[in-house]
Scaffold this motif. Structure first.
Motif, mmCIF file in Angstrom:
data_model
loop_
_atom_site.group_PDB
_atom_site.id
_atom_site.type_symbol
_atom_site.label_atom_id
_atom_site.label_comp_id
_atom_site.label_asym_id
_atom_site.label_seq_id
_atom_site.Cartn_x
_atom_site.Cartn_y
_atom_site.Cartn_z
ATOM 1 N N GLY A 27 0.821 -1.207 0.000
ATOM 2 C CA GLY A 27 0.000 0.000 0.000
ATOM 3 C C GLY A 27 0.850 1.250 0.000
ATOM 4 N N THR A 28 0.542 2.146 0.938
ATOM 5 C CA THR A 28 1.274 3.413 1.019
ATOM 6 C C THR A 28 2.467 3.350 1.967
ATOM 7 O OG1 THR A 28 -0.216 4.196 2.777
ATOM 8 C CG2 THR A 28 -0.816 4.715 0.488
ATOM 9 N N THR A 29 2.716 2.169 2.544
ATOM 10 C CA THR A 29 3.874 2.040 3.442
ATOM 11 C C THR A 29 5.159 2.249 2.646
ATOM 12 O OG1 THR A 29 2.671 0.423 4.781
ATOM 13 C CG2 THR A 29 5.064 0.534 5.065
ATOM 14 N N PRO A 30 6.030 3.137 3.085
ATOM 15 C CA PRO A 30 7.264 3.396 2.327
ATOM 16 C C PRO A 30 8.137 2.143 2.212
ATOM 17 C CG PRO A 30 6.886 5.111 3.970
ATOM 18 C CD PRO A 30 5.912 4.018 4.267
ATOM 19 N N ILE A 31 8.721 1.970 1.044
ATOM 20 C CA ILE A 31 9.678 0.892 0.813
ATOM 21 C C ILE A 31 11.068 1.442 1.107
ATOM 22 C CG2 ILE A 31 10.713 -0.615 -0.932
ATOM 23 C CD1 ILE A 31 7.979 -0.750 -2.276
ATOM 24 N N ASP A 32 11.751 0.824 2.062
ATOM 25 C CA ASP A 32 13.059 1.313 2.482
ATOM 26 C C ASP A 32 14.134 1.069 1.428
ATOM 27 O OD1 ASP A 32 11.825 1.912 4.922
ATOM 28 O OD2 ASP A 32 12.283 -0.077 5.724
ATOM 29 N N ALA A 33 14.079 -0.111 0.800
ATOM 30 C CA ALA A 33 15.107 -0.470 -0.179
ATOM 31 C C ALA A 33 14.547 -1.520 -1.131
ATOM 32 C CB ALA A 33 16.360 -0.998 0.515
ATOM 33 N N LEU A 34 15.047 -1.478 -2.356
ATOM 34 C CA LEU A 34 14.663 -2.443 -3.377
ATOM 35 C C LEU A 34 15.884 -2.674 -4.259
ATOM 36 C CD1 LEU A 34 12.440 -4.087 -4.865
ATOM 37 C CD2 LEU A 34 11.913 -2.021 -6.165
ATOM 38 N N ALA A 35 16.367 -3.912 -4.276
ATOM 39 C CA ALA A 35 17.604 -4.197 -5.002
ATOM 40 C C ALA A 35 17.544 -5.573 -5.635
ATOM 41 C CB ALA A 35 18.800 -4.114 -4.055
ATOM 42 N N PRO A 36 18.091 -5.723 -6.836
ATOM 43 C CA PRO A 36 18.082 -7.038 -7.495
ATOM 44 C C PRO A 36 18.983 -8.025 -6.767
ATOM 45 C CG PRO A 36 19.400 -5.474 -8.748
ATOM 46 C CD PRO A 36 18.741 -4.692 -7.659
ATOM 47 N N ILE A 37 18.590 -9.280 -6.843
ATOM 48 C CA ILE A 37 19.386 -10.378 -6.311
ATOM 49 C C ILE A 37 19.795 -11.238 -7.490
ATOM 50 C CG2 ILE A 37 19.433 -12.408 -4.822
ATOM 51 C CD1 ILE A 37 17.258 -11.118 -3.132
ATOM 52 N N GLY A 38 21.073 -11.426 -7.686
ATOM 53 C CA GLY A 38 21.556 -12.231 -8.797
ATOM 54 C C GLY A 38 21.964 -13.618 -8.351
ATOM 55 N N GLY A 39 22.498 -14.365 -9.306
ATOM 56 C CA GLY A 39 23.077 -15.669 -8.983
ATOM 57 C C GLY A 39 22.170 -16.855 -9.188
ATOM 58 N N GLY A 40 20.890 -16.626 -9.565
ATOM 59 C CA GLY A 40 19.996 -17.750 -9.768
ATOM 60 C C GLY A 40 20.248 -18.448 -11.088
ATOM 61 N N ALA A 41 19.863 -19.714 -11.159
ATOM 62 C CA ALA A 41 20.074 -20.475 -12.386
ATOM 63 C C ALA A 41 18.897 -20.353 -13.343
ATOM 64 C CB ALA A 41 20.307 -21.952 -12.051
ATOM 65 N N SER A 42 17.736 -19.894 -12.874
ATOM 66 C CA SER A 42 16.564 -19.774 -13.720
ATOM 67 C C SER A 42 16.534 -18.402 -14.370
ATOM 68 C CB SER A 42 15.293 -19.990 -12.893
ATOM 69 O OG SER A 42 15.033 -18.855 -12.087
ATOM 70 N N SER A 43 15.518 -18.174 -15.228
ATOM 71 C CA SER A 43 15.386 -16.882 -15.905
ATOM 72 C C SER A 43 14.569 -15.891 -15.087
ATOM 73 C CB SER A 43 14.713 -17.093 -17.274
ATOM 74 O OG SER A 43 13.407 -17.636 -17.107
ATOM 75 N N ALA A 44 14.188 -16.241 -13.879
ATOM 76 C CA ALA A 44 13.394 -15.340 -13.044
ATOM 77 C C ALA A 44 14.208 -14.109 -12.653
ATOM 78 C CB ALA A 44 12.906 -16.064 -11.798
ATOM 79 N N MET A 45 13.504 -12.979 -12.508
ATOM 80 C CA MET A 45 14.105 -11.738 -12.013
ATOM 81 C C MET A 45 13.681 -11.572 -10.557
ATOM 82 S SD MET A 45 13.117 -9.785 -15.498
ATOM 83 C CE MET A 45 11.728 -10.928 -15.627
ATOM 84 N N ILE A 46 14.663 -11.431 -9.665
ATOM 85 C CA ILE A 46 14.402 -11.476 -8.233
ATOM 86 C C ILE A 46 14.934 -10.208 -7.575
ATOM 87 C CG2 ILE A 46 14.732 -12.814 -6.120
ATOM 88 C CD1 ILE A 46 15.269 -15.248 -7.901
ATOM 89 N N PHE A 47 14.137 -9.648 -6.666
ATOM 90 C CA PHE A 47 14.518 -8.429 -5.975
ATOM 91 C C PHE A 47 14.297 -8.596 -4.475
ATOM 92 C CE2 PHE A 47 13.433 -7.286 -10.240
ATOM 93 C CZ PHE A 47 14.301 -6.258 -10.587
ATOM 94 N N ARG A 48 15.212 -8.030 -3.722
ATOM 95 C CA ARG A 48 15.050 -7.940 -2.274
ATOM 96 C C ARG A 48 14.317 -6.633 -1.959
ATOM 97 N NH1 ARG A 48 18.625 -9.510 2.463
ATOM 98 N NH2 ARG A 48 17.792 -8.288 4.195
ATOM 99 N N VAL A 49 13.241 -6.743 -1.192
ATOM 100 C CA VAL A 49 12.440 -5.589 -0.811
ATOM 101 C C VAL A 49 12.516 -5.443 0.706
ATOM 102 C CG1 VAL A 49 10.170 -4.487 -0.943
ATOM 103 C CG2 VAL A 49 10.858 -6.134 -2.713
ATOM 104 N N THR A 50 12.848 -4.252 1.179
ATOM 105 C CA THR A 50 12.908 -3.998 2.618
ATOM 106 C C THR A 50 11.837 -2.981 2.989
ATOM 107 O OG1 THR A 50 15.296 -4.379 2.585
ATOM 108 C CG2 THR A 50 14.375 -3.350 4.558
ATOM 109 N N VAL A 51 10.952 -3.374 3.886
ATOM 110 C CA VAL A 51 9.865 -2.513 4.357
ATOM 111 C C VAL A 51 9.849 -2.549 5.876
ATOM 112 C CG1 VAL A 51 7.368 -2.108 4.338
ATOM 113 C CG2 VAL A 51 8.517 -2.924 2.267
ATOM 114 N N ARG A 52 10.009 -1.374 6.489
ATOM 115 C CA ARG A 52 10.052 -1.271 7.954
ATOM 116 C C ARG A 52 11.069 -2.238 8.553
ATOM 117 N NH1 ARG A 52 3.557 -0.605 9.440
ATOM 118 N NH2 ARG A 52 3.391 1.558 8.708
ATOM 119 N N GLY A 53 12.199 -2.355 7.877
ATOM 120 C CA GLY A 53 13.285 -3.178 8.371
ATOM 121 C C GLY A 53 13.135 -4.668 8.140
#
Length: 334
Positions: A27-53
């Motif tokens: 919702g409207t809760t601020p997202i603290d950080a959003l960063a890609p995570i690499g290293g996977g063997a599949s074609s998926a795109m993966i991101f780390r999302v940090t919300v309220r720690g």
């Protein structure tokens, strides 16, 4: 990098799908950080999302593959409800996007009690998985192995006729497999170290795009090959999975299933190799020993994840399919 810029690597439609998922989840809760995570063997795109720690994982699947179950999210929900997969906060099956808890992983090699306890814990995790409600059906395992191997043969990666003995061997294995067909259970079907996470307390299983009902020995066969346990611990894992000691019939069945799983992963590695192959068809199926392969990876002459490494690895899995020799564990080469 700003939150918006972190999605710049995505196409317009995938970026919109990610933004929709984030808005629906937080919702409207601020997202603290959003960063890609690499290293996977599949074609998926993966991101780390940090919300309220707190950490979450945003996963956007890549292009659909005939190897992937289009009903993967049903399997993921069942596994999450059983506490086997991380908790799910958002799924859009049409856009193929999910948000789930992020597992703060530690090296699985640090599992308390050493390799034996880890083998027992992996088997117990599989036992829990096989007790969950039925996953969606997808395909008979020998069929998908055969289709993938047929694809490899069509790529022209190998000289004509070189893989004919493997075709004959596959027919023998398929006949032996059908003669011992058992009940089907919920199966992950890609139970390798990339997809098993240790958080310092327990194990989690992730990446469900290959999950469907399958033979109860398929996951165990993949696990004992891909984790590279010391001699004697393979049986520990399989016994923990099945909840009983292994009799001669089960061991014989496991040998048949391991042949199928080895040919399947030979197909996965060689299909990836074929995409980058620029040379004449390979006319040589000779492979290094396991010790030589590990040394080549260690000294850098075979780089983990590189097309040449996948090619060698695929040929080693072809060899193990034919002879029963132990293939390299995934952690060395992927």
């Amino acid at each position: 990098m700003t939150i918006d810029n972190s999605l710049d690597s995505l196409s317009d439609d995938r970026r919109k799908a990610a933004q929709t998922a984030l808005a629906a989840t937080f919702g409207t809760t601020p997202i603290d950080a959003l960063a890609p995570i690499g290293g996977g063997a599949s074609s998926a795109m993966i991101f780390r999302v940090t919300v309220r720690g707190r950490g979450y994982l945003l996963r956007l699947e890549g292009e659909p593959s005939p190897l992937r179950n289009p009903q993967q999210y049903a399997a993921m929900r069942i596994a999450a409800d059983a506490g086997i997969a991380p908790a799910i906060h958002f799924i859009d099956e049409t856009s193929r996007v999910a948000i789930m808890d992020l597992v703060e992983q530690q090296p699985v090699q640090d599992y308390p009690g050493g390799p034996r306890r880890l083998a027992q814990a992996l088997g117990a995790l599989l036992a829990r998985l096989q007790d969950v409600p039925a996953f969606p059906t997808f395909v008979d395992y020998p069929d998908i192995v055969s289709r993938l191997f047929a694809h490899v043969r069509r790529t022209g990666l190998f000289a004509p006729g070189l893989l004919d003995p493997h075709v004959e061997r596959l027919e023998e294995i398929r006949h032996a497999y059908s003669a011992g067909t058992t009940r089907l259970v919920a199966s992950h079907n890609d139970f390798n170290p990339r997809n098993v996470l240790y958080d310092g307390r327990r194990l989690w299983l992730i990446d469900w795009e290959s999950a469907y009902l399958n033979d109860p020995l398929v996951d165990a066969a993949i696990a004992v090959d891909s984790f590279g346990f010391p001699p004697g611990l393979d049986d520990v894992l399989v016994q923990a999975c099945l909840g009983r000691r292994l009799d001669t019939g089960t061991l014989a069945r496991l040998t048949v299933v391991r042949a199928l799983t080895r040919l399947y992963f030979a197909g996965v590695f060689l299909s990836a190799s074929a995409v980058a192959w620029k040379a004449d068809p390979d006319g040589d199926l000779s492979v290094p020993t396991l010790a030589q392969f590990r040394q080549a990876v260690h000294d850098g002459s075979l780089a983990p994840g590189a097309p040449r490494t996948r090619h060698v690895l695929g040929k080693m899995y072809l060899e193990s399919f034919m002879t029963g020799t132990t293939p390299p564990d995934f952690g060395v080469a992927i």
